[in-house]
Design a protein around this motif. Structure first.
Motif, PDB file in Angstrom:
ATOM      1  N   UNK A  23       0.741  -1.227  -0.025  1.00  0.00           N
ATOM      2  CA  UNK A  23       0.020   0.021  -0.044  1.00  0.00           C
ATOM      3  C   UNK A  23       0.971   1.420   0.104  1.00  0.00           C
ATOM      4  N   UNK A  24       1.761   1.173   0.828  1.00  0.00           N
ATOM      5  CA  UNK A  24       2.834   2.344   0.725  1.00  0.00           C
ATOM      6  C   UNK A  24       3.341   2.707  -0.481  1.00  0.00           C
ATOM      7  N   UNK A  25       3.870   1.671  -1.251  1.00  0.00           N
ATOM      8  CA  UNK A  25       4.638   1.590  -2.388  1.00  0.00           C
ATOM      9  C   UNK A  25       3.656   2.191  -3.460  1.00  0.00           C
ATOM     10  N   UNK A  26       2.408   1.488  -3.594  1.00  0.00           N
ATOM     11  CA  UNK A  26       1.377   2.249  -4.543  1.00  0.00           C
ATOM     12  C   UNK A  26       0.928   3.461  -4.163  1.00  0.00           C
ATOM     13  N   UNK A  27       0.954   4.169  -2.986  1.00  0.00           N
ATOM     14  CA  UNK A  27       0.492   5.402  -2.714  1.00  0.00           C
ATOM     15  C   UNK A  27       1.886   6.239  -3.058  1.00  0.00           C
ATOM     16  N   UNK A 308      -1.268   9.026   4.881  1.00  0.00           N
ATOM     17  CA  UNK A 308      -1.653   7.467   4.196  1.00  0.00           C
ATOM     18  C   UNK A 308      -1.004   6.292   4.850  1.00  0.00           C
ATOM     19  N   UNK A 309       0.309   6.519   5.211  1.00  0.00           N
ATOM     20  CA  UNK A 309       1.060   5.524   5.636  1.00  0.00           C
ATOM     21  C   UNK A 309       0.633   4.884   7.250  1.00  0.00           C
ATOM     22  N   UNK A 311      -2.633   5.728   8.067  1.00  0.00           N
ATOM     23  CA  UNK A 311      -3.844   5.092   7.738  1.00  0.00           C
ATOM     24  C   UNK A 311      -3.710   3.443   7.332  1.00  0.00           C
ATOM     25  N   UNK A 312      -2.658   3.316   6.392  1.00  0.00           N
ATOM     26  CA  UNK A 312      -2.646   1.965   6.117  1.00  0.00           C
ATOM     27  C   UNK A 312      -1.818   1.131   6.984  1.00  0.00           C
ATOM     28  N   UNK A 313      -1.125   1.580   8.063  1.00  0.00           N
ATOM     29  CA  UNK A 313      -0.935   0.779   9.083  1.00  0.00           C
ATOM     30  C   UNK A 313      -1.940   0.168   9.963  1.00  0.00           C
ATOM     31  N   UNK A 314      -2.900   1.201  10.265  1.00  0.00           N
ATOM     32  CA  UNK A 314      -4.114   0.931  11.126  1.00  0.00           C
ATOM     33  C   UNK A 314      -4.820  -0.066  10.198  1.00  0.00           C
ATOM     34  N   UNK A 315      -5.007   0.106   8.923  1.00  0.00           N
ATOM     35  CA  UNK A 315      -5.963  -0.694   8.071  1.00  0.00           C
ATOM     36  C   UNK A 315      -5.255  -2.122   8.158  1.00  0.00           C
ATOM     37  N   UNK A 316      -3.958  -2.211   7.749  1.00  0.00           N
ATOM     38  CA  UNK A 316      -3.272  -3.502   7.669  1.00  0.00           C
ATOM     39  C   UNK A 316      -3.398  -4.055   9.088  1.00  0.00           C
ATOM     40  N   UNK A 317      -3.554  -3.607  10.056  1.00  0.00           N
ATOM     41  CA  UNK A 317      -3.613  -4.125  11.436  1.00  0.00           C
ATOM     42  C   UNK A 317      -4.950  -4.735  11.663  1.00  0.00           C
ATOM     43  N   UNK A 318      -5.875  -3.932  11.367  1.00  0.00           N
ATOM     44  CA  UNK A 318      -7.200  -4.353  11.559  1.00  0.00           C
ATOM     45  C   UNK A 318      -7.517  -5.355  10.424  1.00  0.00           C
TER      46      UNK A 318
END
Length: 599
Positions: A23-27, A308-309, A311-318
């Motif tokens: 997700x980070x790379x795509x962003x 976004x990073x 947010x993606x950290x929270x999203x990947x955790x959830x």
């Protein structure tokens, strides 16, 4: 956080780290791509707008100048065609110092003053005659010494019209002159001086503070140039003329490097005056705003990327929390703990479905494990029972051998025969674990069985055996297939008859099959009785030794070899009963028909 980073950057990256990195790379790629495209397009748009603005401004300045020059041309035409106010004064023989000459000069000055009234862009209009008469309105002062200047000579040599920018040190004006002719002879010139301030306002086209603009006449002399440019850094006349010649005919903008600095060059040539306008716009100054916007975009992009990073950290955790829970439960199962406390996953996605399948699998596994424990317990009990059962046949064998030995000592051959036959028969049933026997061994077991049961009947019991070929004695057949048929013939056939009983056994081959016929001369059976005899084994009278009947024999053969193998019964009441058994011909050494399919 350190433990989380260690999990992400371990040699075996977990799924949360993969989602986060992907997700980070795509962003990052998206932000870099979008900002790069926007910045490049913005630069091109700024340059295009600057070129359009400069071109339009130069065109408008040229049109404004052309309007003024056309107005001056009309004034010159009025002057050269005014006979009373101009021509007569120039042709008059009166000297300017005379009264008549003074009146003529005054009339001409009034005429010239009226022409330039309310025209602020004109500083002076003058009529200079070749006879030395100089009449003008406006300033600066002009006298007959002008007749000796290069400007006068150039106007006379070029004739109809000329625009001239005076060199530095003189008045900053543009002079437009024209010959005055009478009777096809040149008698003087008329000159109109334009105010240079109007020229500067007209050509004050500067997209940036350090932009340069040059206007050159047909003789490549400066008509106008940017005054704000320092003299030390301003291009020379030769450089500008060289650029003018290089880009002659240029219809669009071009980028040009000058003294290590890049400029956007816009060129325009007037159709009316023939003057050329060159505008040099510095790239760095023009794009300074775009650079500021670029830096702002970079700062905003970094902030957005960091947000976004997070947010993606929270999203990947959830997203992966349920996967980690499921993994923990699977590790518990792997370690053999089926009664661990489970955290229920209530999500409606694939992970929830996987959890429910896993939970049902664990319950099934617990049920199977319980079943295995019960089976193991029963197996141990069966092993104990089998061990006990192994002791009983040995004890029985020893007892029968003792009876046989005593019968022999006491001279009772029938008891000796029955005991020996019973021992052999029990060895066949209990001691031989092979699934297949040869025909020879089957016939021997049948003889032992007959030797035991023949003493039950008052009438003699005779068994005849006919084998059509010694090789057939070595064919393999399923264990104890003939004994139940002979038993059935004796019990159901001969046992009820009052005459001598005969059981005939015939063994012969038919193509690739082995046929065994067991026929008795007993009472026979009706079709209904035959059908009852072929009922499942639990409905048939049990055999004392084998516990298997005709139906059991038939089902065993069909299960092993399939159709058309098995048992067929033929009988007539009061005459006979014949059982025909068909096997595939299988030799004991496997050399013949060993490829028969066994099912």
């Amino acid at each position: 956080m350190p433990s989380l980073l260690r999990r992400w950057f371990s040699p075996r990256l977990n799924i949360q780290g993969k989602i986060f990195i992907a997700f980070g790379l795509v962003t990052l790629l998206s932000i870099v791509s979008v900002t790069s495209i926007i910045y490049v397009n913005m630069r091109e748009t700024i340059k295009k707008n600057a070129v359009t603005s400069v071109s339009d401004s130069i065109r408008q300045a040229d049109e404004s100048l052309n309007i003024m020059l056309q107005e001056i041309d009309r004034l010159n035409t009025v002057v050269v065609t005014s006979k009373t106010s101009v021509l007569d004064t120039l042709l008059s023989p009166h000297d300017q110092v005379s009264y008549e000459g003074f009146q003529e000069q005054k009339r001409t000055e009034e005429f010239l003053s009226g022409l330039i009234a309310y025209k602020p862009y004109i500083t002076r209009i003058a009529v200079v005659g070749l006879n030395g008469k100089v009449i003008f309105s406006g300033g600066p002062w002009l006298d007959r010494r002008f007749l000796e200047t290069d400007m006068m000579a150039y106007m006379l040599s070029n004739g109809a019209r000329h625009a001239y920018f005076k060199p530095p040190g003189e008045a900053d004006v543009i002079t437009v002159g024209r010959e005055i002719r009478y009777n096809r002879e040149t008698i003087g010139v008329v000159m109109v001086d334009m105010n240079y301030d109007f020229i500067k306002k007209t050509f004050g086209v500067r997209p940036t503070k350090d932009s340069l603009l040059y206007v050159l006449d047909a003789q490549n002399e400066f008509v106008y140039r940017t005054e704000a440019a320092p003299a030390a850094s301003a291009p020379s006349v030769e450089t500008i003329n060289g650029m003018n010649r290089k880009y002659a005919g240029l219809t669009h903008s071009v980028e040009h490097e000058l003294d290590g600095k890049w400029y956007i060059v816009v060129r325009h040539q007037s159709d009316y005056t023939g003057w050329t306008t060159l505008a040099l716009v510095p790239m760095d100054s023009l794009l300074s705003e775009s650079t500021r916007i670029r830096n702002l975009m970079v700062e905003v992009s970094v902030i957005v990327f960091l947000v976004i990073l997070m947010g993606s950290l929270q999203m990947s955790f959830r997203t992966t929390v349920n996967i980690r829970r499921l993994k923990s439960m699977m590790m518990q199962v792997k370690e053999g703990n089926l009664s661990f406390p489970r955290t229920e996953i209530k999500s409606k996605d694939e992970i929830g479905d996987l959890y429910r399948v896993f939970a049902s699998m664990v319950e099934e596994l617990k049920r199977l494990m319980a079943g295995i424990r019960v089976s193991e317990r029963k197996k141990r009990e069966a092993e104990l029972t089998a061990l006990q059962a192994q002791i009983r046949p040995h004890f029985l064998y020893n007892s029968l051998n003792t009876i046989k030995y005593l019968a022999k000592l006491n001279g009772v051959p029938n008891i000796e025969e029955v005991s020996g036959s019973l021992i052999e028969l029990m060895r066949a049933v209990l001691g031989n674990s092979n699934e297949f026997l040869t025909v020879r061994e089957e016939l021997e077991y049948v003889s032992s069985y007959v030797a035991v049961v023949k003493y039950k009947y008052m009438e003699p019991l005779r068994i005849t055996t006919r084998v059509e070929g010694d090789a057939l004695l070595e064919c393999r057949v399923p264990k104890l297939m003939l004994q139940p048929l002979v038993e059935n013939a004796i019990i159901h056939g001969i046992g009820r008859s009052e005459r001598e009983g005969v059981v005939s056994i015939r063994v012969y081959g038919e193509l690739n099959d082995l046929i065994v016929e067991v026929e008795d001369n007993g009472e026979g059976m009706t079709r209904e009785q035959v059908a009852v005899l072929l009922q499942p084994a639990d409905r048939e009278a049990s055999s004392r030794f084998s516990g298997m009947g005709v139906r059991n024999v038939h089902e065993r053969i069909v299960r092993m070899y399939g159709e058309p193998y098995g048992v067929r019964l033929h009988s007539e009441p009061g005459r006979y009963t014949k059982a025909v058994v068909r096997f595939p011909k299988l030799l004991a050494n496997g050399s013949e028909n060993d490829d028969k399919e066994v099912i």
